[in-house]
Design an enzyme around this catalytic site. Structure first.
Site, PDB file in Angstrom:
ATOM      1  N   GLU A 138       0.831  -1.201   0.000  1.00  0.00           N
ATOM      2  CA  GLU A 138       0.000   0.000   0.000  1.00  0.00           C
ATOM      3  C   GLU A 138       0.873   1.261   0.000  1.00  0.00           C
ATOM      4  O   GLU A 138       1.802   1.381   0.804  1.00  0.00           O
ATOM      5  CB  GLU A 138      -0.897  -0.016   1.243  1.00  0.00           C
ATOM      6  CG  GLU A 138      -1.768   1.209   1.414  1.00  0.00           C
ATOM      7  CD  GLU A 138      -2.511   1.213   2.735  1.00  0.00           C
ATOM      8  OE1 GLU A 138      -3.445   2.023   2.878  1.00  0.00           O
ATOM      9  OE2 GLU A 138      -2.165   0.400   3.617  1.00  0.00           O
ATOM     10  N   LYS A 189      -9.460   1.420  -3.336  1.00  0.00           N
ATOM     11  CA  LYS A 189      -9.910   0.945  -2.029  1.00  0.00           C
ATOM     12  C   LYS A 189     -11.340   1.379  -1.767  1.00  0.00           C
ATOM     13  O   LYS A 189     -11.699   2.548  -1.938  1.00  0.00           O
ATOM     14  CB  LYS A 189      -8.983   1.479  -0.926  1.00  0.00           C
ATOM     15  CG  LYS A 189      -9.290   0.917   0.462  1.00  0.00           C
ATOM     16  CD  LYS A 189      -8.297   1.423   1.501  1.00  0.00           C
ATOM     17  CE  LYS A 189      -8.568   0.815   2.860  1.00  0.00           C
ATOM     18  NZ  LYS A 189      -7.647   1.337   3.894  1.00  0.00           N
ATOM     19  N   CYS A 199      -5.085  -2.850   2.991  1.00  0.00           N
ATOM     20  CA  CYS A 199      -5.067  -2.637   4.435  1.00  0.00           C
ATOM     21  C   CYS A 199      -6.157  -3.465   5.115  1.00  0.00           C
ATOM     22  O   CYS A 199      -6.226  -4.664   4.933  1.00  0.00           O
ATOM     23  CB  CYS A 199      -5.178  -1.146   4.749  1.00  0.00           C
ATOM     24  SG  CYS A 199      -4.780  -0.715   6.461  1.00  0.00           S
TER      25      CYS A 199
END
Length: 539
Positions: free
Chosen positions: A300, A361, A411
Protein backbone atom coordinates in the site's frame (compact mmCIF):
# COMPACT_ATOMS: atom_id res chain seq x y z
CA UNK A 1 3.54 -27.85 56.31
CA UNK A 2 2.26 -31.31 57.28
CA UNK A 3 0.39 -33.60 54.96
CA UNK A 4 -2.78 -33.39 57.13
CA UNK A 5 -2.75 -29.58 57.21
CA UNK A 6 -2.28 -29.44 53.43
CA UNK A 7 -5.19 -31.83 52.93
CA UNK A 8 -7.36 -29.74 55.25
CA UNK A 9 -6.54 -26.54 53.36
CA UNK A 10 -7.26 -28.07 49.93
CA UNK A 11 -10.54 -29.55 51.14
CA UNK A 12 -11.79 -26.07 51.99
CA UNK A 13 -11.04 -24.61 48.56
CA UNK A 14 -14.20 -23.93 46.49
CA UNK A 15 -14.89 -26.10 43.46
CA UNK A 16 -15.08 -24.62 39.97
CA UNK A 17 -18.90 -24.83 39.86
CA UNK A 18 -19.06 -23.10 43.22
CA UNK A 19 -16.74 -20.36 42.02
CA UNK A 20 -18.77 -19.78 38.87
CA UNK A 21 -21.98 -19.74 40.87
CA UNK A 22 -20.39 -17.36 43.36
CA UNK A 23 -19.16 -15.00 40.63
CA UNK A 24 -22.54 -15.01 38.93
CA UNK A 25 -24.52 -14.03 42.04
CA UNK A 26 -25.35 -10.43 42.78
CA UNK A 27 -23.00 -9.51 45.62
CA UNK A 28 -23.84 -7.19 48.43
CA UNK A 29 -22.41 -3.70 48.45
CA UNK A 30 -19.05 -4.77 49.81
CA UNK A 31 -15.54 -5.63 48.84
CA UNK A 32 -16.82 -8.63 46.90
CA UNK A 33 -18.21 -6.24 44.27
CA UNK A 34 -14.69 -4.98 43.60
CA UNK A 35 -13.59 -8.59 43.16
CA UNK A 36 -16.33 -9.12 40.61
CA UNK A 37 -15.27 -6.02 38.70
CA UNK A 38 -11.68 -7.22 38.69
CA UNK A 39 -12.76 -10.61 37.31
CA UNK A 40 -14.73 -8.93 34.49
CA UNK A 41 -11.81 -6.66 33.58
CA UNK A 42 -9.39 -9.59 33.52
CA UNK A 43 -11.79 -11.61 31.38
CA UNK A 44 -12.15 -8.70 28.93
CA UNK A 45 -8.37 -8.42 28.60
CA UNK A 46 -8.07 -12.20 28.14
CA UNK A 47 -10.58 -12.02 25.30
CA UNK A 48 -8.43 -9.39 23.59
CA UNK A 49 -5.22 -11.36 24.06
CA UNK A 50 -6.82 -14.50 22.57
CA UNK A 51 -6.73 -13.12 19.01
CA UNK A 52 -2.93 -12.89 19.08
CA UNK A 53 -0.97 -13.45 22.28
CA UNK A 54 0.95 -10.17 22.76
CA UNK A 55 3.67 -11.29 25.18
CA UNK A 56 6.93 -13.15 24.77
CA UNK A 57 6.33 -15.35 27.80
CA UNK A 58 4.01 -18.24 28.55
CA UNK A 59 2.48 -18.89 25.13
CA UNK A 60 3.69 -18.47 21.55
CA UNK A 61 3.80 -14.75 20.87
CA UNK A 62 1.48 -13.56 18.12
CA UNK A 63 -0.53 -16.80 17.95
CA UNK A 64 -4.29 -17.14 18.59
CA UNK A 65 -5.34 -18.82 21.84
CA UNK A 66 -8.88 -20.14 21.46
CA UNK A 67 -9.27 -21.44 25.03
CA UNK A 68 -8.49 -17.98 26.38
CA UNK A 69 -11.38 -16.49 24.43
CA UNK A 70 -13.64 -19.37 25.46
CA UNK A 71 -12.73 -18.99 29.13
CA UNK A 72 -13.41 -15.25 28.99
CA UNK A 73 -16.89 -15.90 27.58
CA UNK A 74 -17.58 -18.55 30.22
CA UNK A 75 -16.76 -16.05 32.98
CA UNK A 76 -18.90 -13.32 31.38
CA UNK A 77 -21.88 -15.64 30.91
CA UNK A 78 -21.61 -16.88 34.51
CA UNK A 79 -21.51 -13.33 35.84
CA UNK A 80 -24.51 -12.25 33.78
CA UNK A 81 -26.47 -15.36 34.71
CA UNK A 82 -26.37 -14.29 38.35
CA UNK A 83 -27.42 -10.67 37.80
CA UNK A 84 -30.75 -9.69 39.35
CA UNK A 85 -31.28 -6.57 37.26
CA UNK A 86 -30.78 -5.77 33.60
CA UNK A 87 -29.04 -2.52 34.59
CA UNK A 88 -26.30 -4.40 36.39
CA UNK A 89 -26.01 -6.81 33.49
CA UNK A 90 -25.59 -3.92 31.06
CA UNK A 91 -22.95 -2.37 33.26
CA UNK A 92 -20.98 -5.62 33.51
CA UNK A 93 -21.26 -6.27 29.77
CA UNK A 94 -20.10 -2.75 28.97
CA UNK A 95 -17.18 -3.02 31.40
CA UNK A 96 -16.11 -6.34 29.88
CA UNK A 97 -16.30 -4.92 26.34
CA UNK A 98 -14.44 -1.73 27.21
CA UNK A 99 -11.55 -3.73 28.67
CA UNK A 100 -11.68 -6.08 25.68
CA UNK A 101 -11.58 -3.30 23.10
CA UNK A 102 -8.96 -1.15 24.82
CA UNK A 103 -6.71 -4.19 25.11
CA UNK A 104 -7.36 -5.05 21.46
CA UNK A 105 -6.59 -1.77 19.70
CA UNK A 106 -4.53 0.14 22.25
CA UNK A 107 -1.97 0.58 19.45
CA UNK A 108 -4.11 3.37 18.00
CA UNK A 109 -2.25 5.43 20.57
CA UNK A 110 0.92 5.11 18.46
CA UNK A 111 -0.67 6.40 15.26
CA UNK A 112 -2.37 9.35 16.96
CA UNK A 113 0.36 10.35 19.43
CA UNK A 114 3.71 9.19 18.05
CA UNK A 115 3.00 9.87 14.37
CA UNK A 116 0.00 12.20 14.62
CA UNK A 117 1.38 14.50 17.31
CA UNK A 118 -1.81 14.46 19.38
CA UNK A 119 -1.14 15.16 23.06
CA UNK A 120 -0.82 11.96 25.11
CA UNK A 121 -3.76 12.68 27.48
CA UNK A 122 -6.04 13.45 24.53
CA UNK A 123 -4.88 10.30 22.76
CA UNK A 124 -5.62 8.09 25.77
CA UNK A 125 -9.03 9.75 26.09
CA UNK A 126 -9.75 9.20 22.38
CA UNK A 127 -8.96 5.47 22.58
CA UNK A 128 -11.06 5.12 25.74
CA UNK A 129 -13.99 6.97 24.16
CA UNK A 130 -13.86 4.83 21.04
CA UNK A 131 -13.77 1.64 23.11
CA UNK A 132 -16.51 2.93 25.41
CA UNK A 133 -18.75 3.86 22.49
CA UNK A 134 -18.37 0.47 20.79
CA UNK A 135 -18.87 -1.22 24.18
CA UNK A 136 -22.41 0.16 24.24
CA UNK A 137 -23.43 -2.56 21.78
CA UNK A 138 -22.33 -5.22 24.23
CA UNK A 139 -23.84 -3.40 27.20
CA UNK A 140 -27.23 -3.48 25.49
CA UNK A 141 -26.76 -7.15 24.62
CA UNK A 142 -25.85 -8.04 28.22
CA UNK A 143 -28.76 -6.08 29.65
CA UNK A 144 -31.21 -7.75 27.28
CA UNK A 145 -29.81 -11.15 28.17
CA UNK A 146 -30.55 -10.61 31.86
CA UNK A 147 -33.98 -9.26 30.99
CA UNK A 148 -35.11 -11.77 28.37
CA UNK A 149 -33.21 -15.03 28.89
CA UNK A 150 -35.45 -18.06 29.63
CA UNK A 151 -34.84 -20.31 32.61
CA UNK A 152 -33.83 -23.48 30.74
CA UNK A 153 -30.10 -23.77 30.10
CA UNK A 154 -29.95 -24.51 26.37
CA UNK A 155 -32.43 -21.79 25.29
CA UNK A 156 -30.77 -19.38 27.68
CA UNK A 157 -27.35 -20.07 26.17
CA UNK A 158 -28.85 -19.64 22.70
CA UNK A 159 -30.19 -16.21 23.63
CA UNK A 160 -26.78 -15.22 25.00
CA UNK A 161 -25.08 -16.25 21.75
CA UNK A 162 -27.68 -14.47 19.60
CA UNK A 163 -27.35 -11.21 21.52
CA UNK A 164 -23.56 -11.38 21.44
CA UNK A 165 -23.69 -11.98 17.69
CA UNK A 166 -25.96 -8.94 17.26
CA UNK A 167 -23.42 -6.81 19.13
CA UNK A 168 -20.63 -8.06 16.86
CA UNK A 169 -22.70 -7.48 13.71
CA UNK A 170 -23.45 -3.94 14.86
CA UNK A 171 -19.72 -3.36 15.18
CA UNK A 172 -19.29 -4.68 11.62
CA UNK A 173 -21.85 -2.49 9.90
CA UNK A 174 -22.69 0.60 11.93
CA UNK A 175 -20.73 3.87 11.60
CA UNK A 176 -18.50 2.51 8.78
CA UNK A 177 -17.67 -0.60 10.83
CA UNK A 178 -14.69 -1.54 13.00
CA UNK A 179 -14.97 -5.22 14.05
CA UNK A 180 -11.26 -5.61 14.85
CA UNK A 181 -10.78 -8.20 17.60
CA UNK A 182 -13.92 -10.30 17.15
CA UNK A 183 -13.82 -13.49 19.18
CA UNK A 184 -14.10 -15.85 16.22
CA UNK A 185 -10.56 -15.03 15.07
CA UNK A 186 -9.16 -16.85 18.10
CA UNK A 187 -10.32 -20.13 16.51
CA UNK A 188 -8.28 -19.99 13.31
CA UNK A 189 -6.04 -22.82 14.64
CA UNK A 190 -8.61 -24.56 16.82
CA UNK A 191 -11.10 -27.41 16.78
CA UNK A 192 -13.66 -25.02 15.26
CA UNK A 193 -11.66 -24.07 12.16
CA UNK A 194 -13.61 -26.44 9.84
CA UNK A 195 -16.70 -24.33 10.54
CA UNK A 196 -15.17 -21.25 8.92
CA UNK A 197 -15.89 -22.47 5.38
CA UNK A 198 -19.54 -22.98 6.34
CA UNK A 199 -20.49 -20.05 8.58
CA UNK A 200 -17.54 -17.60 8.53
CA UNK A 201 -15.95 -15.83 11.47
CA UNK A 202 -19.27 -14.46 12.74
CA UNK A 203 -20.71 -17.95 12.81
CA UNK A 204 -17.67 -19.10 14.78
CA UNK A 205 -18.31 -16.28 17.24
CA UNK A 206 -21.91 -17.43 17.64
CA UNK A 207 -20.98 -21.09 18.18
CA UNK A 208 -18.26 -20.22 20.69
CA UNK A 209 -20.60 -17.92 22.63
CA UNK A 210 -23.31 -20.59 22.73
CA UNK A 211 -21.00 -23.34 23.97
CA UNK A 212 -19.34 -21.04 26.51
CA UNK A 213 -22.70 -19.92 27.91
CA UNK A 214 -24.00 -23.49 27.99
CA UNK A 215 -20.92 -24.60 29.90
CA UNK A 216 -21.18 -21.67 32.35
CA UNK A 217 -24.87 -22.30 33.01
CA UNK A 218 -24.29 -26.04 33.42
CA UNK A 219 -21.49 -25.53 35.94
CA UNK A 220 -23.60 -23.05 37.89
CA UNK A 221 -26.38 -25.62 38.18
CA UNK A 222 -24.40 -27.78 40.59
CA UNK A 223 -22.51 -31.06 40.73
CA UNK A 224 -25.03 -32.99 38.63
CA UNK A 225 -24.36 -30.61 35.75
CA UNK A 226 -20.85 -31.97 35.14
CA UNK A 227 -22.30 -34.49 32.71
CA UNK A 228 -23.92 -31.67 30.77
CA UNK A 229 -20.65 -29.75 30.82
CA UNK A 230 -18.87 -32.83 29.47
CA UNK A 231 -21.48 -32.99 26.74
CA UNK A 232 -20.71 -29.41 25.76
CA UNK A 233 -17.02 -30.20 25.48
CA UNK A 234 -17.71 -33.33 23.43
CA UNK A 235 -19.97 -31.34 21.11
CA UNK A 236 -17.18 -28.85 20.55
CA UNK A 237 -14.70 -31.63 19.91
CA UNK A 238 -17.07 -33.20 17.38
CA UNK A 239 -16.94 -30.02 15.29
CA UNK A 240 -13.27 -30.68 14.68
CA UNK A 241 -14.32 -33.70 12.61
CA UNK A 242 -16.70 -31.71 10.43
CA UNK A 243 -15.95 -32.70 6.82
CA UNK A 244 -14.51 -30.13 4.47
CA UNK A 245 -17.16 -28.71 2.13
CA UNK A 246 -17.31 -29.96 -1.41
CA UNK A 247 -15.52 -27.56 -3.76
CA UNK A 248 -17.16 -28.05 -7.13
CA UNK A 249 -15.58 -25.86 -9.78
CA UNK A 250 -12.98 -25.64 -12.48
CA UNK A 251 -9.59 -27.33 -12.05
CA UNK A 252 -7.09 -25.38 -10.00
CA UNK A 253 -4.76 -23.12 -12.02
CA UNK A 254 -1.01 -23.79 -12.03
CA UNK A 255 1.16 -22.34 -9.22
CA UNK A 256 2.25 -18.72 -9.55
CA UNK A 257 5.71 -17.53 -8.52
CA UNK A 258 5.59 -14.27 -6.58
CA UNK A 259 7.91 -11.69 -5.05
CA UNK A 260 6.42 -9.71 -2.15
CA UNK A 261 8.23 -6.49 -1.26
CA UNK A 262 8.61 -5.10 2.26
CA UNK A 263 10.35 -1.73 2.23
CA UNK A 264 10.27 -1.10 5.99
CA UNK A 265 10.10 2.65 5.38
CA UNK A 266 9.98 4.40 8.77
CA UNK A 267 6.45 5.76 9.22
CA UNK A 268 7.76 9.02 10.58
CA UNK A 269 9.76 9.51 7.36
CA UNK A 270 7.38 7.94 4.84
CA UNK A 271 6.00 11.24 3.52
CA UNK A 272 9.20 13.27 3.91
CA UNK A 273 10.39 14.17 0.37
CA UNK A 274 14.11 14.14 1.20
CA UNK A 275 14.15 10.92 3.23
CA UNK A 276 11.23 8.48 3.16
CA UNK A 277 9.91 9.30 -0.30
CA UNK A 278 13.35 9.30 -1.90
CA UNK A 279 14.21 6.02 -0.16
CA UNK A 280 10.95 4.39 -1.26
CA UNK A 281 11.31 5.45 -4.89
CA UNK A 282 14.86 4.16 -5.04
CA UNK A 283 14.37 0.82 -3.27
CA UNK A 284 11.01 -0.16 -4.76
CA UNK A 285 12.20 0.95 -8.19
CA UNK A 286 15.23 -1.33 -7.94
CA UNK A 287 13.18 -4.29 -6.68
CA UNK A 288 10.53 -3.91 -9.38
CA UNK A 289 13.26 -3.73 -12.00
CA UNK A 290 15.22 -6.76 -10.78
CA UNK A 291 12.41 -9.16 -9.79
CA UNK A 292 12.55 -12.56 -11.51
CA UNK A 293 9.17 -14.08 -10.62
CA UNK A 294 5.94 -14.04 -12.64
CA UNK A 295 4.39 -11.50 -10.25
CA UNK A 296 5.91 -8.84 -8.01
CA UNK A 297 3.79 -7.00 -5.43
CA UNK A 298 4.66 -3.71 -3.71
CA UNK A 299 2.56 -2.72 -0.66
CA UNK A 300 0.00 0.00 0.00
CA UNK A 301 1.30 3.44 -1.07
CA UNK A 302 4.70 1.93 -1.78
CA UNK A 303 5.08 4.89 -4.12
CA UNK A 304 3.62 7.69 -1.97
CA UNK A 305 3.19 10.19 -4.83
CA UNK A 306 0.72 10.59 -7.66
CA UNK A 307 2.11 9.29 -11.00
CA UNK A 308 2.51 12.84 -12.32
CA UNK A 309 4.44 13.83 -9.19
CA UNK A 310 7.06 11.12 -9.63
CA UNK A 311 10.51 12.07 -11.00
CA UNK A 312 10.56 12.60 -14.73
CA UNK A 313 10.53 9.30 -16.61
CA UNK A 314 10.05 7.14 -13.47
CA UNK A 315 6.47 6.05 -14.13
CA UNK A 316 7.06 5.62 -17.86
CA UNK A 317 10.09 3.40 -17.20
CA UNK A 318 8.08 1.29 -14.76
CA UNK A 319 5.31 0.78 -17.32
CA UNK A 320 7.85 -0.10 -20.01
CA UNK A 321 9.49 -2.65 -17.68
CA UNK A 322 6.31 -4.77 -17.63
CA UNK A 323 4.99 -3.99 -21.11
CA UNK A 324 6.67 -7.08 -22.55
CA UNK A 325 7.91 -10.42 -21.30
CA UNK A 326 6.32 -12.83 -18.82
CA UNK A 327 6.14 -10.72 -15.67
CA UNK A 328 3.49 -8.54 -14.04
CA UNK A 329 3.45 -6.12 -11.11
CA UNK A 330 0.95 -4.77 -8.57
CA UNK A 331 2.01 -1.44 -7.09
CA UNK A 332 0.33 0.55 -4.31
CA UNK A 333 0.04 4.22 -5.29
CA UNK A 334 -2.46 7.07 -4.83
CA UNK A 335 -4.38 8.17 -7.93
CA UNK A 336 -6.64 11.06 -8.91
CA UNK A 337 -6.56 14.83 -9.01
CA UNK A 338 -7.74 17.86 -7.11
CA UNK A 339 -10.75 18.19 -9.41
CA UNK A 340 -11.87 14.54 -9.46
CA UNK A 341 -10.72 13.54 -5.98
CA UNK A 342 -8.13 11.01 -4.87
CA UNK A 343 -8.14 7.26 -4.27
CA UNK A 344 -5.96 4.85 -2.34
CA UNK A 345 -5.22 2.54 -5.23
CA UNK A 346 -3.26 -0.29 -6.79
CA UNK A 347 -2.02 -0.24 -10.36
CA UNK A 348 -1.52 -3.53 -12.18
CA UNK A 349 1.04 -3.69 -14.99
CA UNK A 350 1.36 -6.62 -17.39
CA UNK A 351 2.23 -7.28 -21.03
CA UNK A 352 -0.37 -6.77 -23.72
CA UNK A 353 -2.81 -4.54 -21.80
CA UNK A 354 -4.34 -1.49 -23.44
CA UNK A 355 -4.34 0.45 -20.16
CA UNK A 356 -3.06 -0.31 -16.66
CA UNK A 357 -5.36 -2.23 -14.34
CA UNK A 358 -6.54 -0.20 -11.34
CA UNK A 359 -8.11 -1.13 -8.04
CA UNK A 360 -9.47 1.58 -5.73
CA UNK A 361 -9.91 0.95 -2.03
CA UNK A 362 -13.55 0.71 -1.04
CA UNK A 363 -13.60 0.44 2.76
CA UNK A 364 -11.84 3.59 3.91
CA UNK A 365 -10.39 4.18 7.37
CA UNK A 366 -12.21 6.86 9.41
CA UNK A 367 -9.97 9.84 10.23
CA UNK A 368 -7.18 8.37 8.10
CA UNK A 369 -8.77 8.27 4.65
CA UNK A 370 -11.94 10.23 5.21
CA UNK A 371 -13.14 12.62 7.88
CA UNK A 372 -16.54 11.78 9.43
CA UNK A 373 -19.00 14.64 9.51
CA UNK A 374 -18.42 16.93 12.48
CA UNK A 375 -14.94 15.58 13.30
CA UNK A 376 -12.67 17.76 11.18
CA UNK A 377 -11.68 19.65 14.32
CA UNK A 378 -10.28 16.38 15.72
CA UNK A 379 -8.22 15.55 12.63
CA UNK A 380 -6.82 19.08 12.61
CA UNK A 381 -5.24 18.35 16.01
CA UNK A 382 -3.04 15.70 14.36
CA UNK A 383 -0.23 15.93 11.84
CA UNK A 384 -1.14 12.80 9.88
CA UNK A 385 -1.36 13.39 6.11
CA UNK A 386 -5.11 12.88 6.03
CA UNK A 387 -7.27 12.97 2.93
CA UNK A 388 -10.91 12.64 1.95
CA UNK A 389 -10.46 9.79 -0.52
CA UNK A 390 -13.09 8.59 -2.95
CA UNK A 391 -14.40 5.06 -2.49
CA UNK A 392 -14.05 2.30 -5.04
CA UNK A 393 -16.82 -0.20 -5.78
CA UNK A 394 -17.37 -3.25 -3.59
CA UNK A 395 -16.89 -6.02 -6.15
CA UNK A 396 -14.17 -4.73 -8.47
CA UNK A 397 -12.70 -6.87 -11.22
CA UNK A 398 -9.82 -9.18 -10.44
CA UNK A 399 -6.37 -8.82 -11.98
CA UNK A 400 -6.05 -11.67 -14.50
CA UNK A 401 -2.56 -13.09 -14.87
CA UNK A 402 -1.25 -16.50 -15.95
CA UNK A 403 -4.54 -18.26 -15.33
CA UNK A 404 -5.06 -16.63 -11.93
CA UNK A 405 -7.74 -14.14 -10.92
CA UNK A 406 -6.09 -12.01 -8.23
CA UNK A 407 -8.61 -10.25 -5.95
CA UNK A 408 -7.06 -7.20 -4.34
CA UNK A 409 -7.79 -5.65 -0.97
CA UNK A 410 -5.94 -2.82 0.75
CA UNK A 411 -5.07 -2.64 4.44
CA UNK A 412 -7.97 -3.58 6.70
CA UNK A 413 -10.40 -4.30 3.84
CA UNK A 414 -9.73 -7.99 4.49
CA UNK A 415 -11.49 -7.47 7.83
CA UNK A 416 -14.83 -7.41 5.98
CA UNK A 417 -15.32 -10.90 4.61
CA UNK A 418 -18.82 -10.13 3.38
CA UNK A 419 -17.37 -7.49 1.03
CA UNK A 420 -14.69 -9.84 -0.28
CA UNK A 421 -17.42 -12.45 -0.68
CA UNK A 422 -19.31 -10.27 -3.15
CA UNK A 423 -16.73 -11.33 -5.78
CA UNK A 424 -17.89 -14.97 -5.55
CA UNK A 425 -21.40 -14.47 -6.92
CA UNK A 426 -20.29 -15.72 -10.35
CA UNK A 427 -18.33 -18.92 -9.75
CA UNK A 428 -16.73 -18.71 -13.20
CA UNK A 429 -15.19 -15.34 -12.35
CA UNK A 430 -14.49 -15.96 -8.66
CA UNK A 431 -11.00 -15.07 -7.42
CA UNK A 432 -8.38 -17.78 -7.25
CA UNK A 433 -6.01 -15.81 -4.97
CA UNK A 434 -6.45 -12.91 -2.55
CA UNK A 435 -3.79 -10.18 -2.52
CA UNK A 436 -3.59 -7.89 0.50
CA UNK A 437 -1.40 -4.77 0.34
CA UNK A 438 -0.98 -2.99 3.66
CA UNK A 439 0.97 -0.48 5.70
CA UNK A 440 0.67 -1.23 9.43
CA UNK A 441 3.68 0.99 10.10
CA UNK A 442 1.28 3.48 11.71
CA UNK A 443 1.05 1.17 14.73
CA UNK A 444 4.71 0.37 15.31
CA UNK A 445 6.15 -3.05 16.02
CA UNK A 446 3.11 -4.19 17.99
CA UNK A 447 0.57 -6.98 18.17
CA UNK A 448 -1.45 -5.16 15.49
CA UNK A 449 0.74 -6.95 12.92
CA UNK A 450 -0.09 -10.36 14.39
CA UNK A 451 -3.79 -9.54 14.71
CA UNK A 452 -3.97 -8.53 11.06
CA UNK A 453 -2.26 -11.77 10.07
CA UNK A 454 -4.93 -13.82 11.87
CA UNK A 455 -7.62 -11.83 10.05
CA UNK A 456 -6.07 -12.72 6.68
CA UNK A 457 -5.76 -16.35 7.69
CA UNK A 458 -9.45 -16.46 8.58
CA UNK A 459 -10.37 -15.10 5.14
CA UNK A 460 -8.31 -17.89 3.58
CA UNK A 461 -10.25 -20.46 5.62
CA UNK A 462 -13.67 -18.97 4.84
CA UNK A 463 -13.18 -18.92 1.08
CA UNK A 464 -10.62 -21.75 0.71
CA UNK A 465 -8.36 -19.31 -1.10
CA UNK A 466 -4.68 -18.54 -0.58
CA UNK A 467 -3.74 -14.99 0.32
CA UNK A 468 -0.45 -13.23 -0.32
CA UNK A 469 0.34 -10.16 1.77
CA UNK A 470 2.84 -7.45 0.79
CA UNK A 471 3.27 -4.92 3.59
CA UNK A 472 5.56 -2.08 4.56
CA UNK A 473 6.61 -3.49 7.94
CA UNK A 474 4.86 -6.89 8.23
CA UNK A 475 3.41 -9.38 8.16
CA UNK A 476 4.58 -10.08 4.59
CA UNK A 477 3.57 -13.71 4.06
CA UNK A 478 2.08 -16.34 1.76
CA UNK A 479 -0.97 -18.08 3.24
CA UNK A 480 -2.36 -21.23 1.64
CA UNK A 481 -6.04 -22.06 1.15
CA UNK A 482 -6.13 -23.82 4.54
CA UNK A 483 -5.07 -20.70 6.40
CA UNK A 484 -1.50 -21.83 7.04
CA UNK A 485 1.49 -19.54 6.55
CA UNK A 486 3.86 -21.23 4.09
CA UNK A 487 6.38 -18.39 3.56
CA UNK A 488 7.12 -15.41 5.81
CA UNK A 489 9.47 -12.45 5.96
CA UNK A 490 10.77 -11.19 9.30
CA UNK A 491 8.75 -8.17 10.40
CA UNK A 492 10.32 -4.72 10.52
CA UNK A 493 13.08 -5.72 8.14
CA UNK A 494 13.67 -4.73 4.53
CA UNK A 495 13.52 -7.53 2.02
CA UNK A 496 11.75 -9.44 -0.74
CA UNK A 497 9.85 -12.65 -0.05
CA UNK A 498 9.98 -15.11 -2.97
CA UNK A 499 7.71 -18.11 -3.15
CA UNK A 500 4.90 -19.89 -4.97
CA UNK A 501 1.16 -19.61 -4.42
CA UNK A 502 -1.30 -22.26 -5.57
CA UNK A 503 -4.56 -20.67 -6.64
CA UNK A 504 -7.84 -22.48 -5.99
CA UNK A 505 -11.23 -22.73 -7.65
CA UNK A 506 -14.62 -23.86 -6.36
CA UNK A 507 -17.00 -22.18 -3.92
CA UNK A 508 -17.32 -22.84 -0.18
CA UNK A 509 -20.80 -22.78 1.42
CA UNK A 510 -19.87 -19.53 3.17
CA UNK A 511 -18.78 -17.93 -0.11
CA UNK A 512 -22.03 -19.08 -1.74
CA UNK A 513 -24.43 -17.58 0.78
CA UNK A 514 -22.49 -14.47 1.77
CA UNK A 515 -22.07 -13.47 -1.90
CA UNK A 516 -25.85 -13.55 -2.33
CA UNK A 517 -27.23 -12.39 0.97
CA UNK A 518 -24.36 -10.71 2.80
CA UNK A 519 -24.80 -10.79 6.57
CA UNK A 520 -28.61 -10.85 6.37
CA UNK A 521 -28.92 -14.55 7.35
CA UNK A 522 -26.93 -13.94 10.52
CA UNK A 523 -28.99 -10.88 11.42
CA UNK A 524 -32.17 -12.86 10.78
CA UNK A 525 -31.02 -15.81 12.90
CA UNK A 526 -30.01 -13.68 15.87
CA UNK A 527 -33.10 -11.47 15.73
CA UNK A 528 -35.36 -14.52 15.44
CA UNK A 529 -33.86 -16.06 18.57
CA UNK A 530 -34.21 -12.81 20.52
CA UNK A 531 -37.74 -12.24 19.20
CA UNK A 532 -38.77 -15.74 20.22
CA UNK A 533 -37.33 -15.19 23.70
CA UNK A 534 -39.27 -11.94 24.01
CA UNK A 535 -42.49 -13.58 22.85
CA UNK A 536 -42.02 -16.49 25.25
CA UNK A 537 -41.38 -14.15 28.17
CA UNK A 538 -44.54 -12.14 27.47
CA UNK A 539 -46.61 -15.32 27.38
Amino acid sequence: MSKDSLHSMVSHLPTLPALLQHWGQKPPRSRLSNFQIAIILIAGCAHAFSMAWPFSWGLVQGQPVWWLQFSAMVVLAAQLAGCRSWQRGAWLGGLFATAMLCSTFWWLYISMHVYGGLAAPLTVLAVLLLAGFLALYYAVAAGLFVRLAPARRAPRALVFAALWLLAELARVQLFTGFPWGEGGYAYVDSWARPLAAWVGVHGLTFVAAFLAALLALSLRAGKTAWLAALGVLLLGAALAWLPAPGMAGNPNPPPLSVTLLQGNIAQGEKFNPSTGIADALRWYGEQLRDAKTALVVAPETALPLLPEQLPEGYWQALQARFAAGKQAALVGIPLGSFDTGYTNSVVGLKPGQAAPYTYHKHHLVPFGEFVPAGFRWFTQLMQIPLGDFNRGEVAQASFDWQGQRLALNICYEDLFGEELGARFLDAAQAPTVFVNMSNIGWFGNTVAIDQHLQISRMRALEFARPMVRATNTGATVIIDHQGQVTHALARHTRGALVGEVQGRSGITPYAWWVSRYGLTPLWALALAVVGLALLTRRR
